[in-house]
Motif scaffolding. Structure first.
Motif, PDB file in Angstrom:
ATOM      1  N   MET A   1     135.220  -1.828  54.959  1.00  0.00           N
ATOM      2  CA  MET A   1     136.484  -1.118  54.745  1.00  0.00           C
ATOM      3  C   MET A   1     137.238  -1.757  53.586  1.00  0.00           C
ATOM      4  O   MET A   1     137.466  -2.960  53.566  1.00  0.00           O
ATOM      5  N   SER A  26     145.019   1.489  58.618  1.00  0.00           N
ATOM      6  CA  SER A  26     144.216   2.012  57.515  1.00  0.00           C
ATOM      7  C   SER A  26     144.539   3.484  57.302  1.00  0.00           C
ATOM      8  O   SER A  26     145.185   4.130  58.122  1.00  0.00           O
ATOM      9  N   LYS A  28     142.955   7.236  54.929  1.00  0.00           N
ATOM     10  CA  LYS A  28     142.056   7.847  53.957  1.00  0.00           C
ATOM     11  C   LYS A  28     142.670   9.163  53.496  1.00  0.00           C
ATOM     12  O   LYS A  28     143.328   9.866  54.259  1.00  0.00           O
ATOM     13  N   TRP A  35     137.620   4.751  55.035  1.00  0.00           N
ATOM     14  CA  TRP A  35     138.883   4.183  55.467  1.00  0.00           C
ATOM     15  C   TRP A  35     139.273   3.024  54.561  1.00  0.00           C
ATOM     16  O   TRP A  35     138.431   2.208  54.182  1.00  0.00           O
ATOM     17  N   LYS A  37     141.797  -0.194  54.350  1.00  0.00           N
ATOM     18  CA  LYS A  37     142.699  -1.048  55.103  1.00  0.00           C
ATOM     19  C   LYS A  37     143.949  -1.327  54.280  1.00  0.00           C
ATOM     20  O   LYS A  37     143.871  -1.639  53.098  1.00  0.00           O
ATOM     21  N   GLN A  52     145.606   5.668  60.480  1.00  0.00           N
ATOM     22  CA  GLN A  52     145.014   5.190  61.729  1.00  0.00           C
ATOM     23  C   GLN A  52     145.456   3.758  62.009  1.00  0.00           C
ATOM     24  O   GLN A  52     145.490   2.918  61.111  1.00  0.00           O
ATOM     25  N   GLU A  75     146.093   7.978  65.658  1.00  0.00           N
ATOM     26  CA  GLU A  75     145.622   8.586  64.403  1.00  0.00           C
ATOM     27  C   GLU A  75     146.351   9.893  64.167  1.00  0.00           C
ATOM     28  O   GLU A  75     146.413  10.754  65.052  1.00  0.00           O
TER      29      GLU A  75
END
Length: 234
Positions: A1, A26, A28, A35, A37, A52, A75
């Motif tokens: 990640m 994280s 996206k 993803w 971080k 998330q 999420e």
């Protein structure tokens, strides 16, 4: 990640800011991305990003000063336009502080089985992906909550719509193979009778009191935005 962090431009009013408060956070930009971080607070994220938390906690500050707090194992997907704000909550627990909306503007939160629509209020949403149960606890004003219509065979289960008032919690559970085409009832109770939701919103309500007091002292949206950042994220 991949770790990522981009400081915000303070004069960019359309910026969506992600604040990692602690632990694993994280995001996206699209469902097909990797993803990333988050290591910098705040981090600018693109519109329609998926955010998330793992064993961590974060908040999202929107351009209109509305904010979303994310608890652990949560999420969401955030879609912001000047006319409409929509949040899809795939799992977990969130708290929404929605600024008063101009005429025609909407703010909606959707889970797999429930849609909450508001005009300007404060409320919590918990969605358990295992039990497929959604709970919405209202702490200010009212929230219109509806179930999502569902087709079972040749039968369409119509949506149910209820108005949930301050101090109340509504629950809805998505069940497979709904018997005899009957909709799942929307159960409304006093939030004080739901220990889980009561404990969560009581913490957030203490922050609400401080923010409401500050807002009375700052007529400028820009000044109030600075205070939101200080109270919620510094």
């Amino acid at each position: 990640m991949e770790a990522v962090g981009v400081k915000t431009q303070e004069n960019n009013e359309q910026t969506i800011l992600l604040y990692p408060e602690r632990g694993d956070v994280s995001f996206k930009a699209t469902p097909n991305d990797e993803w990333k971080k988050v290591t910098v607070s705040p981090t600018v994220i693109p519109n329609q990003s998926i955010v998330q938390t793992g064993i961590g906690k974060a908040s999202v500050l929107l351009p209109d000063n509305s904010s979303i707090s994310l608890e652990e194992n949560t999420e969401i997907t955030v879609n912001y336009t000047p006319q409409a704000i929509s949040v899809y909550q795939n799992l977990g627990t969130t708290y929404h502080r929605v600024e008063a909306l101009i005429t025609g503007k909407t703010y909606q939160v959707q889970t797999a089985g429930t849609l909450a629509a508001v005009r300007g209020t404060k409320f919590a949403v918990k969605y358990d992906i295992k039990t497929k149960k959604t709970k919405i606890a209202v702490t200010e004003h009212k929230v219109e909550v509806s179930s999502i219509p569902k087709t079972v065979g040749t039968t369409t289960i119509p949506a149910q719509i209820v108005m949930v008032e301050e101090g109340k919690t509504v629950s809805i559970e998505v069940k497979e193979g709904i018997q005899q085409g009957k909709p799942t009832p929307l159960l409304i109770i006093d939030t004080n009778k739901d220990p889980e939701m009561k404990a969560y919103v009581e913490v957030e309500k203490k922050i609400d009191i401080e923010l409401d007091s500050i807002k009375k002292e700052h007529s400028s949206e820009e000044d109030f935005r600075k205070e939101i950042k200080r109270v919620l994220f510094d």
